[in-house]
Design an enzyme around this catalytic site. Structure first.
Site, PDB file in Angstrom:
ATOM      1  CB  SER A 144      45.433  33.892  40.422  1.00 12.56           C
ATOM      2  OG  SER A 144      44.856  34.605  41.495  1.00 12.56           O
ATOM      3  CE1 TYR A 157      41.011  34.175  37.385  1.00 10.23           C
ATOM      4  CE2 TYR A 157      41.390  34.391  39.745  1.00 10.23           C
ATOM      5  CZ  TYR A 157      41.778  34.635  38.444  1.00 10.23           C
ATOM      6  OH  TYR A 157      42.950  35.334  38.195  1.00 10.23           O
TER       7      TYR A 157
END
Ligand code: NAD
Length: 246
Positions: A144, A157
């Protein structure tokens, strides 16, 4: 069963993983579809793709990781491409430190970091064996942009994806020349995971040079490019419509 090239795509009954599975199948790969729980959807997708099988496995459990690779390799007797797509996210405001609990840190680390590593470890022999046909085995990690820039749904995350990016480079170095390891780092992608992320959607529409969030097939297209290479390794490709340029 026997097939030319075989790809295992984790988390492939929805979102990015499903788009990757569909694209690789269109390109002639035999595909192993995987999910944690949606067995019916997985079996239906495998049936639709034709040369595909479905395997259920909870990637938070080590025994399931080992079984997934064993069953994937067993399906056609070889494995050429492993796409580590399955991942989880938790939304926690970055300044709300007490809400980022140890449990959140642990569950994200287990699925986003340890699982991809363990799948590569278990698949290594098969990916190396595939290389005797003259093309290196291939691992593609779906990371990501949150692992590259200080952004994302939560600090745990973002840190899990930063770890995955660094793991990508470390594994590329240690597994060359018989296995290539790369990562794709998407920005916002329209999937069930992000359906209600209205602020991020506005950001991509207004600020990203490409003026939109990615569609799952934008990610699948790049996965396909990475799988087609015989030389590219150790790269983390930003796939955020150019937002990192602004
Ligand atoms: P999604 O929720 O549709 O897909 C995630 C997949 O991971 C699901 O199939 C789910 O079953 C699987 N999964 C989660 N936990 C699992 C477990 N314990 N065991 C087995 N499978 C498990 O979401 P998506 O948006 O398609 O996400 C796919 C990947 O892309 C993830 O790694 C995510 O972090 C990454 N990503 C998504 C975006 C985005 O904007 N959607 C942006 C950057 C990165």
């Amino acid at each position: 069963m026997s097939a030319a090239r075989v790809a295992l795509v984790t988390g492939s009954t929805s979102g990015i993983g499903e788009a990757v599975a569909r694209r690789l199948a269109r390109e002639g790969y035999a595909v192993v579809v995987h999910s944690r729980s949606s067995a019916q959807a997985g079996q239906a997708l495998a049936a639709e793709l034709g040369r595909a099988v479905y395997v259920q496995a909870d990637l938070a459990l080590d025994a399931d990781r080992v079984r997934l690779v064993r069953e994937a390799v067993g399906a056609w007797g070889r494995l050429d491409v492993l796409v580590n797509n399955a991942g989880i996210s938790r939304v926690v405001p970055h300044d709300d430190l007490l809400s980022a609990t140890p449990e959140i840190w642990q569950e994200l680390h287990e699925v986003n970091v340890i699982a991809p590593f363990r799948l590569v470890a278990e698949a290594r022999a098969a990916l190396e064996a595939a290389a005797v046909d003259g093309r290196p085995g291939c691992v593609i990690n779906i990371s990501s942009h949150a692992g590259v820039r200080p952004k994302g749904a939560s600090i745990p995350y973002a840190v899990s994806k930063a770890a995955l990016n660094h793991m990508t480079r470390l594994l590329a170095l240690s597994l060359a020349p018989r296995i290539r390891v790369n990562a794709v780092a998407p920005g916002l992608v329209d999937t069930p995971l992000t359906a209600d992320w209205t602020q991020a959607q506005a950001l991509w529409r207004e600020r990203a040079p490409m003026r939109r969030a990615a569609q799952p097939d934008d990610i699948a297209q790049t996965v396909s490019l990475l799988a087609a290479s015989d030389y590219l390794t150790g790269e983390v490709l930003a796939l955020d419509g150019g937002l990192n340029l602004t």
